[in-house]
Design a protein around this motif. Structure first.
Motif, PDB file in Angstrom:
ATOM      1  N   VAL A  28       0.744  -1.184   0.017  1.00 18.11           N
ATOM      2  CA  VAL A  28      -0.045  -0.048   0.141  1.00 18.11           C
ATOM      3  C   VAL A  28       0.889   1.165   0.033  1.00 18.11           C
ATOM      4  O   VAL A  28       0.678   2.188  -0.783  1.00 18.11           O
ATOM      5  CB  VAL A  28      -0.953  -0.085   1.285  1.00 18.11           C
ATOM      6  CG1 VAL A  28      -1.775   1.321   1.478  1.00 18.11           C
ATOM      7  CG2 VAL A  28      -2.094  -0.903   1.075  1.00 18.11           C
ATOM      8  N   ARG A  31       2.684   1.780  -3.345  1.00 18.57           N
ATOM      9  CA  ARG A  31       1.972   2.134  -4.229  1.00 18.57           C
ATOM     10  C   ARG A  31       1.582   3.594  -4.195  1.00 18.57           C
ATOM     11  O   ARG A  31       1.595   4.381  -5.227  1.00 18.57           O
ATOM     12  CB  ARG A  31       0.460   1.310  -4.413  1.00 18.57           C
ATOM     13  CG  ARG A  31       0.808  -0.095  -5.098  1.00 18.57           C
ATOM     14  CD  ARG A  31      -0.534  -0.738  -5.472  1.00 18.57           C
ATOM     15  NE  ARG A  31      -1.004  -0.155  -6.699  1.00 18.57           N
ATOM     16  CZ  ARG A  31      -2.405  -0.162  -6.971  1.00 18.57           C
ATOM     17  NH1 ARG A  31      -3.251  -0.811  -6.219  1.00 18.57           N
ATOM     18  NH2 ARG A  31      -2.846   0.603  -8.227  1.00 18.57           N
ATOM     19  N   SER A  32       1.320   4.102  -3.068  1.00 21.05           N
ATOM     20  CA  SER A  32       1.067   5.478  -2.677  1.00 21.05           C
ATOM     21  C   SER A  32       2.373   6.238  -3.203  1.00 21.05           C
ATOM     22  O   SER A  32       2.319   7.473  -3.598  1.00 21.05           O
ATOM     23  CB  SER A  32       0.814   5.727  -1.310  1.00 21.05           C
ATOM     24  OG  SER A  32      -0.302   4.987  -0.799  1.00 21.05           O
ATOM     25  N   GLY A  36       2.228   9.063  -6.020  1.00 27.24           N
ATOM     26  CA  GLY A  36       2.629  10.352  -5.705  1.00 27.24           C
ATOM     27  C   GLY A  36       3.578  10.983  -6.600  1.00 27.24           C
ATOM     28  O   GLY A  36       3.722  12.067  -6.999  1.00 27.24           O
TER      29      GLY A  36
END
Length: 198
Positions: A28, A31-32, A36
Motif C-alpha cells: 500500500v 503504491r502510494s 505520488g
C-alpha cells in the motif's frame, strides 16, 4: 520444557499473519509513493510546458498559418516572434518562428531563427517539452470578444487572433505492483494567453 505441536502451529500462524499484514502495508505504501511520484512528475512536466507556451504566446506578434513546412491547426501552432539579440533587446524588422506541434503523445517546441540577425539571442532547436499528452483532447483555440471559443483551424484569418486558449491534458499510466491492473494519472491544465500588444 519444550513446545507442543499446537503451540508451534499457533506461533507459526501468528507469525505468518503478522508478516502478511506487514507485506500488505508495504505494498500500500509503495503504491502510494509511486502514484505520488508520478503525479509530481506529470505536474512538473505540465507546468514547464504551459509556462513555455504561455511565455512564447505573450511574445508573439502574430499567429501564422504556416512556416517552414509547419501549419497552424488544432494540434500545432506557428508563432511569429520578434527576434532578440544576446542582450535580449528586440531587433526591429526581424522575426523568429516558434512552432508547437503534437506528435503522438509528445509536444515539441521547434525554434527557427532569422538567420539574418547577427548574435541572435535564440538558437534553432527541436525539443520535446512534454510527454504523455492526451492527443484526443489536446486543443488550441481562440476566444472572441463574446467569450465564444473557436478552434484555430476554423479561423479564416489568423492575423486577427488576439489570444490563444491552450488545453494540454496529460495522462500517465501506472502499472500496479507485480503487474496486473493499470491506473491512469490524469491532469488537465488550461490557459488563455493574450498575444503581444493585444
Amino acid at each position: 520444557g519444550g513446545f507442543t505441536l499446537v503451540e508451534m502451529q499457533t506461533s507459526i500462524s501468528v507469525t505468518l499473519i503478522v508478516l502478511l499484514a506487514a507485506f500488505s502495508l508495504y505494498i500500500v505504501f509503495w503504491r502510494s509513493f509511486i502514484m505520488g511520484s508520478n503525479y509530481m512528475n506529470i505536474c512538473a512536466d505540465s507546468r514547464i510546458a504551459m509556462e513555455k507556451l504561455s511565455r512564447d504566446i505573450r511574445w508573439t506578434a502574430q499567429v501564422e498559418s504556416g512556416f517552414g513546412g509547419y501549419t497552424t491547426t488544432n494540434t500545432s501552432l506557428v508563432l511569429k516572434i520578434p527576434s532578440i539579440n544576446t542582450s535580449e533587446a528586440i531587433v526591429g524588422g526581424h522575426y523568429d518562428h516558434i512552432i508547437y506541434i503534437l506528435t503522438g503523445s509528445n509536444l515539441h517546441r521547434i525554434v527557427q531563427i532569422d538567420a539574418a540577425v547577427a548574435n541572435n539571442g535564440r538558437s534553432n532547436e527541436d525539443k520535446v517539452i512534454a510527454k504523455n499528452c492526451d492527443p484526443a483532447n489536446f486543443l488550441l483555440s481562440t476566444i472572441d470578444s463574446g467569450g465564444n471559443s473557436q478552434n484555430l483551424s476554423d479561423v479564416p484569418n489568423l492575423s486577427t487572433v488576439k489570444n490563444i486558449a491552450v488545453s494540454l491534458p496529460m495522462n500517465r499510466p501506472m502499472i500496479a505492483f507485480g503487474g496486473g491492473t493499470t491506473q491512469n494519472i490524469e491532469l488537465k491544465p488550461t490557459a488563455v494567453v493574450k498575444l503581444r500588444n493585444q
